[in-house]
Design a protein around this motif. Sequence first.
Motif, short mmCIF file in Angstrom:
data_model
loop_
_atom_site.label_atom_id
_atom_site.label_comp_id
_atom_site.label_asym_id
_atom_site.label_seq_id
_atom_site.Cartn_x
_atom_site.Cartn_y
_atom_site.Cartn_z
N ALA A 186 5.92 3.17 4.99
CA ALA A 186 5.35 2.58 6.26
C ALA A 186 6.30 1.48 6.65
O ALA A 186 7.23 1.09 6.14
CB ALA A 186 4.04 1.76 5.51
N ARG A 224 0.67 -1.35 -0.05
CA ARG A 224 -0.11 -0.05 0.05
C ARG A 224 0.77 1.37 0.11
O ARG A 224 0.56 2.20 -0.72
CB ARG A 224 -0.84 0.19 1.18
CG ARG A 224 -1.72 1.32 1.50
CD ARG A 224 -2.60 1.43 0.09
NE ARG A 224 -3.63 2.60 0.44
CZ ARG A 224 -3.07 3.80 0.02
NH1 ARG A 224 -2.14 4.00 -0.57
NH2 ARG A 224 -4.16 4.78 0.19
N HIS A 225 1.91 1.32 0.99
CA HIS A 225 2.62 2.59 0.83
C HIS A 225 4.10 2.50 0.67
O HIS A 225 4.83 3.30 0.70
CB HIS A 225 2.63 2.88 2.42
CG HIS A 225 0.99 3.36 2.83
ND1 HIS A 225 0.51 4.30 2.29
CD2 HIS A 225 0.11 2.76 3.39
CE1 HIS A 225 -0.70 4.55 2.86
NE2 HIS A 225 -0.96 3.75 3.73
N MET A 250 2.49 4.74 9.09
CA MET A 250 2.14 4.84 7.67
C MET A 250 1.83 6.36 7.25
O MET A 250 1.59 7.30 8.54
CB MET A 250 0.91 4.16 7.49
CG MET A 250 -0.19 4.33 7.97
SD MET A 250 -1.54 2.97 7.94
CE MET A 250 -1.16 2.00 9.15
N PRO A 251 1.96 6.78 6.05
CA PRO A 251 1.36 8.15 5.88
C PRO A 251 0.10 8.48 6.43
O PRO A 251 -0.92 7.78 6.17
CB PRO A 251 1.68 8.14 4.11
CG PRO A 251 2.45 7.32 3.82
CD PRO A 251 2.38 6.14 4.91
#
Length: 393
Positions: free
Chosen positions: A368, A363-364, A386-387
Amino acid sequence: MASPLSARVSPRVALISIVGFWLFYYAIATARALAMTFENRWEMAGWRLLVGVIGIAVTYGLYLILRCARSWSLTKAILLALVICAPAALIYSSANWYVFYKLRTTPHETVVIRHPTEAKTVRIEDKTMTISVGTDGDLVDEKVVDPLGMIADTTMNGYFFLVAWCAFYFALAYAAAVREVERAAAGYQAAARAAELRALRYQVNPHFLFNTLNSLSSLVLQNRSEKAEAMIQNLAAFFRTSLTVDATTDVTLAEEIALQRQYLEIEAVRFRDRLIVAIDIPPSLEDACVPGLILQPLVENAIKYGVSRTTRPVTISVSATEDARGLVLSVRDDADPGIGAELLGMPGTGVGLANVRERLAARHGDAASCHHGPLSSGGYSVVLTMPLVRNGC
């Protein structure tokens, strides 16, 4: 494998390239005429513009032919271009000669040949004639220019000019093909990423179901039917909620916490006096976006390796904060000292933590992280960073 010229160059782009080429030629030729102070250079510029328009039409015809060879290999397309540029250059050269030596010529023009002491007048039919005058002013030579020779000379120049445009066209087609491949690759990458996310997401559900069924089995064996029925209802509600969320999309932190509350209510039936839940989520972070069920493996591990291995009450804490790294989520328990250290060597915890790390990476990426380990005071802690994304889920 598709031809590198298989991508379609739109007529608009092709026409722009053709006009650009001929405008460049017109500018260079006109600048040369002005620099060399040719006679009638402004009149010649007008006729040259007409020749340029003819050249644009001839080159556009080349484009229409080359467009039909999109499925050909690059070698065959180059050979085709080298062949068809020859008649195209001949057509352009013939039109150039006709414009400058036929349309531009005034019939029966009188040419005055001047000498310092006298002048002679010669009447000619066109301007395809070279006249030499002796020192005494007499006409000593007159030579009619060969049209075929002039056309042949202009054809050679036009041929290389048209070949240059064909090379530019091939470059445009190749660039378009590369863009199409890049778009297709991006689509395949996105599809693979979505499949990976779904696989990682649904890997959690069988694990959770296995643990819950074990809990239900224990309740049934203890003849606690009412508690078992309540657990089944909570289990159905949990799966109904979790499975309605697309595995490739995020959920709000509030939704994720609500799912974990449902799960903990299921486990609370099994661990009536030993499970204490402490959730600390600031209202300002409730709309933060997180991968769905990202906390599930962490809460499961805390139950399985923390609560189930002690006889005293254990507190499972779930919290969220914001710092320079973005959103920070933590799941920890205060089980007996030593239990947290034992978990480092247990293979069971690795499945859930590996799942979380892989989902965060998918996802990141490197933005992350997942850090975990035993606490000095006892228990185990897992911290996710994570962002911080809002309004994107």
